[in-house]
Design an enzyme around this catalytic site. Structure first.
Site, PDB file in Angstrom:
ATOM      1  N   ARG A   1       3.637  29.169  20.349  1.00 33.66           N
ATOM      2  CA  ARG A   1       3.966  29.450  18.444  1.00 33.66           C
ATOM      3  C   ARG A   1       5.168  29.464  18.577  1.00 33.66           C
ATOM      4  O   ARG A   1       5.692  30.484  19.370  1.00 33.66           O
ATOM      5  CB  ARG A   1       2.397  30.842  18.462  1.00 33.66           C
ATOM      6  CG  ARG A   1       3.297  31.132  16.404  1.00 33.66           C
ATOM      7  CD  ARG A   1       2.513  31.734  15.869  1.00 33.66           C
ATOM      8  NE  ARG A   1       1.605  31.084  15.293  1.00 33.66           N
ATOM      9  CZ  ARG A   1       0.351  31.890  14.565  1.00 33.66           C
ATOM     10  NH1 ARG A   1       0.745  33.465  14.135  1.00 33.66           N
ATOM     11  NH2 ARG A   1      -0.839  31.071  14.274  1.00 33.66           N
TER      12      ARG A   1
ATOM     13  N   ARG B   1      -4.916  36.225  15.278  1.00 31.70           N
ATOM     14  CA  ARG B   1      -6.099  35.755  15.683  1.00 31.70           C
ATOM     15  C   ARG B   1      -6.264  34.598  16.845  1.00 31.70           C
ATOM     16  O   ARG B   1      -6.302  34.109  18.161  1.00 31.70           O
ATOM     17  CB  ARG B   1      -6.952  34.876  14.286  1.00 31.70           C
ATOM     18  CG  ARG B   1      -7.645  35.622  13.309  1.00 31.70           C
ATOM     19  CD  ARG B   1      -7.004  35.257  11.825  1.00 31.70           C
ATOM     20  NE  ARG B   1      -5.829  35.989  11.785  1.00 31.70           N
ATOM     21  CZ  ARG B   1      -5.700  37.023  10.969  1.00 31.70           C
ATOM     22  NH1 ARG B   1      -6.472  37.831  10.561  1.00 31.70           N
ATOM     23  NH2 ARG B   1      -4.348  37.371  11.467  1.00 31.70           N
ATOM     24  N   THR B   2      -4.801  33.749  16.752  1.00 30.13           N
ATOM     25  CA  THR B   2      -4.897  32.444  17.376  1.00 30.13           C
ATOM     26  C   THR B   2      -4.672  32.526  18.745  1.00 30.13           C
ATOM     27  O   THR B   2      -5.027  32.834  19.881  1.00 30.13           O
ATOM     28  CB  THR B   2      -3.546  31.552  16.966  1.00 30.13           C
ATOM     29  OG1 THR B   2      -3.344  31.733  15.162  1.00 30.13           O
ATOM     30  CG2 THR B   2      -3.568  30.177  17.531  1.00 30.13           C
TER      31      THR B   2
ATOM     32  N   HIS C   1      -0.668  23.570  12.200  1.00 27.71           N
ATOM     33  CA  HIS C   1      -1.474  24.806  13.346  1.00 27.71           C
ATOM     34  C   HIS C   1      -2.846  23.803  13.108  1.00 27.71           C
ATOM     35  O   HIS C   1      -3.630  24.120  12.462  1.00 27.71           O
ATOM     36  CB  HIS C   1      -1.529  25.433  12.062  1.00 27.71           C
ATOM     37  CG  HIS C   1      -1.498  26.994  12.477  1.00 27.71           C
ATOM     38  ND1 HIS C   1      -2.860  27.225  14.119  1.00 27.71           N
ATOM     39  CD2 HIS C   1      -1.835  28.209  12.551  1.00 27.71           C
ATOM     40  CE1 HIS C   1      -2.765  27.724  14.069  1.00 27.71           C
ATOM     41  NE2 HIS C   1      -2.868  29.123  13.116  1.00 27.71           N
TER      42      HIS C   1
ATOM     43  N   LYS D   1      19.239  36.849  27.933  1.00 24.83           N
ATOM     44  CA  LYS D   1      20.243  36.311  28.830  1.00 24.83           C
ATOM     45  C   LYS D   1      21.122  34.845  27.940  1.00 24.83           C
ATOM     46  O   LYS D   1      21.217  34.242  28.798  1.00 24.83           O
ATOM     47  CB  LYS D   1      19.451  36.449  29.813  1.00 24.83           C
ATOM     48  CG  LYS D   1      19.103  37.570  30.657  1.00 24.83           C
ATOM     49  CD  LYS D   1      18.601  37.240  31.565  1.00 24.83           C
ATOM     50  CE  LYS D   1      17.613  38.424  32.091  1.00 24.83           C
ATOM     51  NZ  LYS D   1      17.125  38.032  33.372  1.00 24.83           N
TER      52      LYS D   1
HETATM   53  N1   CP Z   1      -4.799  32.331  10.741  1.00 23.26           N
HETATM   54  C1   CP Z   1      -3.784  32.336  12.180  1.00 23.26           C
HETATM   55  O1   CP Z   1      -3.106  31.843  12.071  1.00 23.26           O
HETATM   56  O2   CP Z   1      -4.071  34.175  12.259  1.00 23.26           O
HETATM   57  P1   CP Z   1      -2.827  34.738  13.128  1.00 23.26           P
HETATM   58  O3   CP Z   1      -1.782  34.257  13.315  1.00 23.26           O
HETATM   59  O4   CP Z   1      -3.015  36.075  13.445  1.00 23.26           O
HETATM   60  O5   CP Z   1      -2.995  34.273  14.434  1.00 23.26           O
END
Ligand code: CP
Length: 300
Positions: A100, A49-50, A128, A79
């Site tokens: 992320r 999603r993110t 998040h 490396k």
């Molecule tokens: N809600 C969320 O962060 O989903 P993903 O891990 O799929 O990005």
């Protein structure tokens, strides 16, 4: 230019501005503002999603993306390049970095190294913030308000970064919180201290059945099995049709997804399921964030 590392970087006015603009995107009333911009979308940890909603947001806004969804193909993995050097190099090729990473604090580190804005798309069990904004937007969109919402938060409250960010933001909106979690996965002392200091009312419960009839929304999370030893969650912390028998008509279930056994598919066909629309809201909120970043020069 400032990106977004923690939800604590935003005050109430700024959150409201983001939510308002998100609604314009949802209603199709605002268009492209990223013409010619290149956004690096770098995911050192898996995401559906993110990553895809951010990349879709960039495309909708007229920009383009570079990056990776699998860092095992980078020089960092093969490396011995340092994470710091990797961040520095990423900032050479883009106008903003969405990152992320499984380590707490990695997004903050990236923001200190990069001279382009960094947006935290999830760092370990820490934060998040863009998920929190779409969670707030989803509560607002489904309930018509944020003030005074009675919000149940159930599941893994210890390792779930989405709940850590969320409880940091509710202080602005006077919500009442009902924590429903096994003892060993309860909300941490620091978060509880901050809630108390902010005057937010909260209570602890052993099952959804105790409080379901009082709630406006239930925010459900899965066990963060990738962050601790494998175990199963007891039936007490799963939603089932019987547990929804006495909920209020406006009641909605939110979940950051992905889901596991805590949210069975039989719930999808009830009027209480809001989690797929919530995931779609991620597109509008991330469009709004990028729009503000490149229109104002800063998110916070
Ligand atoms: N809600 C969320 O962060 O989903 P993903 O891990 O799929 O990005």
């Amino acid at each position: 230019m400032q990106g977004l590392i923690s939800i604590a970087d935003l005050d109430k006015n700024k959150i409201n501005e983001i939510l308002k603009l998100s609604k314009l995107f949802k209603d199709g009333l605002r268009k492209k503002t990223l013409d010619g911009k290149v956004i690096a979308s770098c995911f050192f940890e898996n995401s559906t999603r993110t990553r895809l909603s951010f990349e879709s947001a960039v495309v909708h806004l007229g920009g383009s993306t570079i990056g990776f969804a699998d860092s095992s193909a980078t020089s960092l993995a093969t490396k011995g390049e340092s994470l710091a050097d990797t961040f520095k190099i990423l900032s050479c090729y883009a106008d903003a970095l969405i990152i992320r990473h499984p380590l707490d604090g990695s997004a903050r580190l990236a923001s200190e190294i990069c001279d382009i804005p960094v947006i935290n798309a999830g760092d370990g069990a820490n934060q998040h913030p863009t998920q929190t904004l779409l969670d707030l937007f989803s509560i607002m969109d489904s309930q018509g308000r944020l003030e005074g919402i009675k919000l149940g938060i159930m599941g893994d409250l210890k390792f779930g970064r989405t709940v850590h960010s969320l409880v940091e933001a509710v202080k602005w909106f006077g919500m009442q919180l009902y924590f429903i979690a096994p003892k060993h996965l309860r909300m941490g002392d620091e978060e509880l201290f901050n809630l108390k200091t902010s005057g937010i009312q909260y209570s602890f419960h052993n099952s959804l059945d105790e409080v379901a009839h009082e709630l406006d929304c239930l925010y459900l999370t899965r066990l963060q099995k990738e962050r601790f030893v494998d175990e199963v969650i007891s039936d007490t912390y799963k939603v089932n049709l019987a547990s929804l028998a006495n909920v209020k008509p406006n009641f909605k279930i939110l979940h950051p997804l992905p889901r596991q056994e805590e949210l069975p598919v039989e719930i999808d066909n009830t009027p209480y399921a809001y989690y797929f629309e919530q995931a779609q809201n991620g597109l509008y909120v991330r469009q709004a964030l990028l729009d503000i970043l490149f229109t104002n020069g800063s998110i916070d």
